[in-house]
Design a protein around this motif. Structure first.
Motif, PDB file in Angstrom:
ATOM      1  N   ARG A 270     -27.579   4.540 -13.918  1.00  0.00           N
ATOM      2  CA  ARG A 270     -27.366   4.146 -15.309  1.00  0.00           C
ATOM      3  C   ARG A 270     -25.892   3.890 -15.622  1.00  0.00           C
ATOM      4  O   ARG A 270     -25.566   3.412 -16.698  1.00  0.00           O
ATOM      5  N   GLN A 271     -25.038   4.220 -14.664  1.00  0.00           N
ATOM      6  CA  GLN A 271     -23.606   3.989 -14.848  1.00  0.00           C
ATOM      7  C   GLN A 271     -23.041   3.251 -13.643  1.00  0.00           C
ATOM      8  O   GLN A 271     -21.930   3.507 -13.208  1.00  0.00           O
ATOM      9  N   SER A 272     -23.841   2.362 -13.073  1.00  0.00           N
ATOM     10  CA  SER A 272     -23.416   1.674 -11.861  1.00  0.00           C
ATOM     11  C   SER A 272     -22.485   0.523 -12.206  1.00  0.00           C
ATOM     12  O   SER A 272     -22.283   0.166 -13.369  1.00  0.00           O
ATOM     13  N   ILE A 273     -21.930  -0.094 -11.148  1.00  0.00           N
ATOM     14  CA  ILE A 273     -21.048  -1.238 -11.375  1.00  0.00           C
ATOM     15  C   ILE A 273     -21.821  -2.419 -11.944  1.00  0.00           C
ATOM     16  O   ILE A 273     -21.241  -3.275 -12.619  1.00  0.00           O
ATOM     17  N   SER A 274     -23.141  -2.477 -11.703  1.00  0.00           N
ATOM     18  CA  SER A 274     -23.931  -3.550 -12.308  1.00  0.00           C
ATOM     19  C   SER A 274     -23.954  -3.411 -13.821  1.00  0.00           C
ATOM     20  O   SER A 274     -23.898  -4.411 -14.554  1.00  0.00           O
ATOM     21  N   HIS A 275     -24.040  -2.163 -14.313  1.00  0.00           N
ATOM     22  CA  HIS A 275     -23.964  -1.947 -15.757  1.00  0.00           C
ATOM     23  C   HIS A 275     -22.575  -2.270 -16.281  1.00  0.00           C
ATOM     24  O   HIS A 275     -22.408  -2.859 -17.346  1.00  0.00           O
ATOM     25  N   LYS A 276     -21.581  -1.867 -15.514  1.00  0.00           N
ATOM     26  CA  LYS A 276     -20.202  -2.063 -15.954  1.00  0.00           C
ATOM     27  C   LYS A 276     -19.860  -3.539 -16.123  1.00  0.00           C
ATOM     28  O   LYS A 276     -19.205  -3.934 -17.090  1.00  0.00           O
TER      29      LYS A 276
ATOM     30  N   VAL B 160     -35.062  -8.839 -10.915  1.00  0.00           N
ATOM     31  CA  VAL B 160     -34.125  -7.720 -10.742  1.00  0.00           C
ATOM     32  C   VAL B 160     -33.333  -7.487 -12.019  1.00  0.00           C
ATOM     33  O   VAL B 160     -33.162  -6.343 -12.465  1.00  0.00           O
ATOM     34  N   LEU B 161     -32.851  -8.546 -12.640  1.00  0.00           N
ATOM     35  CA  LEU B 161     -32.089  -8.415 -13.886  1.00  0.00           C
ATOM     36  C   LEU B 161     -32.956  -7.822 -14.992  1.00  0.00           C
ATOM     37  O   LEU B 161     -32.510  -6.945 -15.755  1.00  0.00           O
ATOM     38  N   ALA B 162     -34.206  -8.282 -15.080  1.00  0.00           N
ATOM     39  CA  ALA B 162     -35.093  -7.810 -16.141  1.00  0.00           C
ATOM     40  C   ALA B 162     -35.414  -6.330 -16.000  1.00  0.00           C
ATOM     41  O   ALA B 162     -35.702  -5.660 -16.998  1.00  0.00           O
TER      42      ALA B 162
ATOM     43  N   ASP C  98     -31.534   0.524 -18.698  1.00  0.00           N
ATOM     44  CA  ASP C  98     -30.602   0.433 -19.815  1.00  0.00           C
ATOM     45  C   ASP C  98     -29.371   1.278 -19.525  1.00  0.00           C
ATOM     46  O   ASP C  98     -29.455   2.334 -18.896  1.00  0.00           O
ATOM     47  N   ALA C  99     -28.227   0.777 -19.971  1.00  0.00           N
ATOM     48  CA  ALA C  99     -27.013   1.589 -19.886  1.00  0.00           C
ATOM     49  C   ALA C  99     -27.109   2.748 -20.875  1.00  0.00           C
ATOM     50  O   ALA C  99     -27.938   2.744 -21.785  1.00  0.00           O
TER      51      ALA C  99
ATOM     52  N   PRO D  17     -29.387  -6.320 -21.638  1.00  0.00           N
ATOM     53  CA  PRO D  17     -29.394  -7.594 -22.368  1.00  0.00           C
ATOM     54  C   PRO D  17     -30.294  -8.647 -21.735  1.00  0.00           C
ATOM     55  O   PRO D  17     -30.811  -9.522 -22.437  1.00  0.00           O
ATOM     56  N   TYR D  18     -30.499  -8.569 -20.424  1.00  0.00           N
ATOM     57  CA  TYR D  18     -31.350  -9.553 -19.750  1.00  0.00           C
ATOM     58  C   TYR D  18     -32.820  -9.315 -20.094  1.00  0.00           C
ATOM     59  O   TYR D  18     -33.585 -10.265 -20.261  1.00  0.00           O
TER      60      TYR D  18
END
Length: 593
Positions: free
Chosen positions: A193-199, A288-290, A294-295, A301-302
């Protein structure tokens, strides 16, 4: 890799790769990059993919060890970023060589990124992308986050570069690189939930591209653009007839093996013939995006974009509370979904849209040609033994969503089909869509009873029949026969479980106890008789629930490991007690837990 590298076996000895992964720092302005990026590979077969990874192990290990001191990965990324600024103009000018080398740079980055993600934590990965040489003249004095800049550049490339013959492969590779970047979750047991993808993807400079990216990926799926013919490829051809860059076909193949929906205990999904690698990769990235979590401080947002997009024919304004909204042609999307249900990822997209986007669900249920969508779903269930369990579950849940709508349940009996060739048990020259749906669901139930014995699949199949039963009309003779056969089979199952329970009960009684013949069923039957006749479904269930609480549990010996039989017995009992015609009052929501 150089212009002489055309075989996988040459890679461990390649001088350019050795220099890239070595101890010497290479400036982004060094002519070395033009030499490195002038390579072409024949597309390897699926059996050669593992060979590629094995051939580059030593190079990747050296780069992982030396890059913190040399910063060569950062230099390579900067070379790619500088080239992408001229990519659109190069496409318009048909500058094949420039696009070819830019593609090769991205391909190397994608391969290296995959290795880095597999071997190190996210914190270590970021260090490799934020390295900065301190000697004057090589890099700017301000610290840069190259990973965020790379992701923004990839999103721009996917959404802004026109799709031409010479840009097809680089578009595929850009999407593949984003999928590789998002594969971080595969190497963590806990939900990130706090990965670089979220960042990077859920805030900052990448966020404004959300709706445009989702829209582009959807249209890539809709259009199913095929790769250009061999004569139109931008890449030089080898004298042996090879030359199609490895990144096009193998990038899709290797990612397909990672993101396939097949799981443990299920039949492996057969590799589809990828008539459109761009559409396939776009669909994988979209899913994958969908499904990103959630952060902690913001929703995905996707997923918001997928939940809220509307039809191009819908002129009503978007509410200000809905971010990342856009419009798309629903008719084209519907057609593509109907045509692509042979792949489990397309079925997952259909489920996602039906479940999360009310605009799509309303549009599909209003279609007068629902058979175009329902028939491919029924064919998935019919060939259950050939499909992996995830594909079957998605198809069944789609039917559950559709059968919750009374209008759908009425309309399927008005659609008459002719010559259903894939249904082999019996020749069906003319049958309604509703009757065919009943036949396929009952066949799935019987297959499950004799083979997989999955209680959740069983419950959901029965729920679909229950949802439809209120609208049964003009059933095909064979469908009516199968309903009676199913009821007979369930009754036999119930009697078998009842007999076993009674025997266990009698065996556990002491010599002073008075035997109670048929105690399980007698207990509940007496309570139902006391309640009177003309009981509603809800009242029957209420009496059964109350009886379960009052039932003396010390009089019963639990049945060992017969979960499916107990479910069948319970459902058959409700059928018998309340009547088949009343059972339709239970919707899918009553079964899901």
């Amino acid at each position: 890799m150089g212009s002489n590298s055309s075989r996988i076996g040459d890679l461990p000895k390649n001088e350019y790769l050795k220099k890239l992964s070595g101890t010497e720092s290479i400036s982004e302005n060094d002519p070395f990059w033009n030499q490195l990026l002038s390579f072409s590979f024949p597309a390897p077969t699926s059996s050669e993919l593992k060979l590629l990874e094995e051939a580059t192990i030593s190079v990747c290990r050296s780069l992982v060890e030396n890059n913190p001191r040399t910063g060569n990965l950062g230099a390579l990324i900067k070379v790619f970023l500088s080239r992408t600024k001229e990519l659109k103009l190069s496409a318009e000018c048909q500058n094949h060589i420039f696009i070819w080398q830019t593609h090769n740079a991205l391909f190397i980055i994608c391969c290296l990124l995959k290795v880095f993600i597999c071997q190190m934590s996210e914190e270590e990965l970021q260090l490799h992308f934020t390295y900065e040489e301190k000697s004057p003249g090589n890099y700017s004095s301000d610290s840069e986050d190259l990973l965020e800049e790379l992701l923004c550049c990839l999103m721009q490339l996917i959404t802004d570069i026109p799709l031409l013959d010479i840009t097809y492969e680089i578009s595929v590779e850009a999407i593949s690189t984003m999928v590789v970047f998002l594969s971080c979750q595969l190497f963590h047991k806990e939900v990130l939930r706090q990965s670089i993808s979220h960042k990077y993807l859920m805030r900052g400079p990448c966020l404004p591209y959300t709706s445009k990216l989702v829209k582009t990926l959807l249209y890539n799926f809709i259009r199913q653009e095929k790769p250009p013919p061999p004569g139109a490829h931008v890449f030089p051809q080898q004298s042996d007839g090879g030359g199609l860059l490895y990144g096009l076909a193998s990038g899709v193949a290797r990612l397909w093996t990672v993101f396939t929906l097949g799981g443990v205990g299920s039949k492996a999904a057969a590799s589809p013939e990828l008539s459109s690698p761009l559409a396939n990769q776009s669909l994988l990235l979209l899913l994958v995006l969908a499904n990103l979590t959630d952060a902690s401080d913001a929703p995905n947002p996707y997923r918001q974009a997928i939940m809220s997009f509307k039809n191009t024919q819908d002129s009503s304004p978007f509410p200000s509370s809905i971010p990342h909204a856009f419009q798309i042609n629903f008719n084209s999307l519907y057609t593509a979904l109907c045509e692509q249900q042979t792949s489990d990822q397309a079925t997952l997209l259909l489920y996602t849209l039906l479940h999360q986007n009310s605009n799509i669900r309303t549009y599909m249920l209003a279609r007068t040609d629902m058979e175009n969508l329902v028939l491919p779903i029924l064919e998935i269930l019919y060939h259950v033994e050939e499909r992996n369990s995830h594909h079957v579950y998605m198809a069944l849940i789609i039917l559950l969503i559709l059968t919750e709508d009374d209008g759908f349940n009425r309309s399927i009996h008005e659609v008459i089909l002719k010559n259903i060739t894939w249904y082999s048990e019996r020749v069906l020259t003319e049958i309604s869509l509703g009757s065919l749906l009943i036949l396929v669901v009952i066949r799935t139930i019987q297959y499950n009873m004799t083979r997989t014995r999955d209680k959740y699949l069983h419950t959901n199949c029965l729920a679909a029949l229950a949802n439809m039963s209120a609208q049964f009309r003009s059933l095909h003779q064979y469908a009516a026969q199968r309903i009676i056969s199913l009821f007979s089979l369930l009754s036999k199952k119930h009697n078998k479980v009842l007999e076993q329970a009674t025997q266990s009960l009698r065996g556990s009684l002491s010599s002073n106890d008075v035997p109670l013949p048929d105690y399980v069923i007698s207990f509940f039957s007496s309570r139902l008789l006391q309640a009177g006749a003309e009981l509603s479904v809800e009242r029957v269930l209420e009496i059964i629930k109350q009886g379960v609480v009052a039932l003396p549990k010390d009089r019963l010996k639990p049945l060992a490991d017969r979960q499916v039989d107990r479910v069948l017995a319970c459902q058959a009992f409700v059928y018998a007690a309340s009547g088949f015609s009343q059972f339709h009052g239970l919707s899918v929501r009553n079964f899901q837990n």
